[in-house]
Enzyme design. Structure first.
Site, PDB file in Angstrom:
ATOM      1  N   HIS A  34      33.785 -25.861   7.767  1.00 39.80           N
ATOM      2  CA  HIS A  34      32.476 -26.589   7.930  1.00 39.80           C
ATOM      3  C   HIS A  34      33.073 -28.789   7.423  1.00 39.80           C
ATOM      4  O   HIS A  34      31.824 -28.840   6.664  1.00 39.80           O
ATOM      5  CB  HIS A  34      31.002 -26.765   7.530  1.00 39.80           C
ATOM      6  CG  HIS A  34      30.453 -25.233   7.879  1.00 39.80           C
ATOM      7  ND1 HIS A  34      29.590 -25.207   9.105  1.00 39.80           N
ATOM      8  CD2 HIS A  34      30.903 -23.756   7.900  1.00 39.80           C
ATOM      9  CE1 HIS A  34      29.369 -24.051   9.509  1.00 39.80           C
ATOM     10  NE2 HIS A  34      29.715 -22.876   8.860  1.00 39.80           N
ATOM     11  N   TYR A 315      32.815 -22.403  -2.857  1.00 44.19           N
ATOM     12  CA  TYR A 315      32.402 -23.360  -2.344  1.00 44.19           C
ATOM     13  C   TYR A 315      33.010 -24.656  -3.924  1.00 44.19           C
ATOM     14  O   TYR A 315      33.061 -25.081  -3.637  1.00 44.19           O
ATOM     15  CB  TYR A 315      30.888 -23.650  -2.297  1.00 44.19           C
ATOM     16  CG  TYR A 315      30.913 -23.203  -1.411  1.00 44.19           C
ATOM     17  CD1 TYR A 315      31.918 -22.540  -0.355  1.00 44.19           C
ATOM     18  CD2 TYR A 315      29.189 -22.649  -1.264  1.00 44.19           C
ATOM     19  CE1 TYR A 315      31.029 -22.252   0.727  1.00 44.19           C
ATOM     20  CE2 TYR A 315      29.122 -21.998  -0.396  1.00 44.19           C
ATOM     21  CZ  TYR A 315      29.435 -21.641   0.964  1.00 44.19           C
ATOM     22  OH  TYR A 315      29.445 -21.207   2.233  1.00 44.19           O
TER      23      TYR A 315
END
Length: 337
Positions: A34, A315
């Site tokens: 993303h 992340y």
């Protein structure tokens, strides 16, 4: 948000980041998945039902400021909006909560996608999936490594085969939190398992077929954000919770398993996005904003889904890499993180 201490979790998380970078290329300053995204600011207004379910502070405050990020799949910062690989799209929301008593800033996040499930139950299986895909270039002799993986993992095969149409607009898509969480502190007593769902406030989800996508510009989705805010006003969504019924067989620790559509949907409030973050400010945010799939807030607890800790590790590892890399080396119009 500290790194986990579990060595196996850290190794798998690091290997996942490296594998995604091997597939999509190394783009310092960008996310390995993303990568292309746009940041917006706005507010969240809770419903009366929200405070009854959970003692989370943003469910009882009149309004909470938020930061949101729309994104496209892959780690390619310049992937065209018209590329089918850019699906599923993503939406992350950060609720900026009152500071803690010692003065630290507080927040809790939601990370959602336009697909309602994940291809694998664990991070180790997802790493195996990515490695199999990387070992299966076009023209490879069948059965390829990825075909063998999908043959042995029916949930991953179902995910791959599920249609993933491109949205008309980021504002017209529905987004799903694939991991189960648990409300606590409300009238539900010891806790209620749920998954987030974010839908357009007007209720209509609009997508394009393959022929319609061909007629669109490469940046039609990101361009439309500014047009929408200028011409139609704020982008609004309803934040919903799909309530699980574990006593009837709903699995709450596996992101590959969907719950029946008949399960209750409770409206938690309204998300209003009214301003795009300017490009220069967005570059700085790209270095610093690390969305967290684990709620880490009073009133909402994680489930035992093993993907939660793994996603948080991935992340954080990739976020620390972005910060170390400094501002992105590539500029994409409308890009923000």
């Amino acid at each position: 948000m500290p790194l986990p201490t579990d060595e196996e979790l850290l190794k798998t998380g690091s290997d996942l980041v490296a594998q995604m970078q091997a597939i999509f290329g190394l783009h310092p300053g960008f996310r390995p998945a993303h990568a292309r995204g746009a940041l917006l600011t706005g507010s969240f207004t809770p419903s009366q039902q929200a405070a009854a379910l959970s003692s989370a502070p943003h469910f009882s405050a009149p309004s909470t400021p938020i930061l949101a990020r729309f994104s496209s799949s892959t780690g390619i910062p310049q992937i065209p909006d018209t590329d089918p690989n850019a699906n599923p799209r993503g939406l992350a929301i950060r609720f900026n909560l009152p500071s803690t008593p010692d003065g630290r800033r507080a927040h809790t996040d939601i990370i959602a996608h336009t697909t309602p499930s994940f291809p694998t139950r664990t991070g180790a299986e997802f790493l195996e999936f990515l490695r199999a895909a990387a070992a299966s270039p076009p023209g490879a002799e069948s059965p390829t490594a990825v075909e063998k993986f999908l043959g042995a993992h029916p949930d991953a095969l179902a995910f791959v085969q599920t249609p993933k149409p491109s949205p008309v607009s980021f504002a017209s898509a529905a987004y799903f939190g694939v991991n189960a969480l648990r409300f606590v502190g409300g009238e539900g007593g010891k806790g209620i398992f749920f998954r987030y769902r974010i839908v357009p406030a007007e209720g209509e989800v609009k997508t394009l077929d393959a022929e319609e996508v061909k007629g669109k510009a490469d940046s039609y989705l990101f361009d439309e954000l500014a047009t929408h805010l200028g011409d139609s006003g704020p982008i609004k969504f309803k934040l919903l919770a799909q309530i699980a019924r574990p006593e009837e067989g709903d699995v709450v620790d596996d992101a590959t398993k969907l719950w029946p559509d008949s399960r209750e949907l409770v409206e938690l409030g309204e998300v209003t996005l009214d301003e795009l973050v300017e490009e220069e400010e967005g570059k700085e945010m790209q270095k610093n904003v690390i969305f967290d799939p684990i709620p880490r807030v009073q009133g909402i607890k994680p489930s035992e889904d093993p993907l939660l800790e793994m996603r948080a590790a991935v992340y954080l590892i990739s976020g620390r890499q972005r910060r170390a890399a400094g501002p992105p080396k590539e500029v994409v119009e409308g890009l923000g993180h």
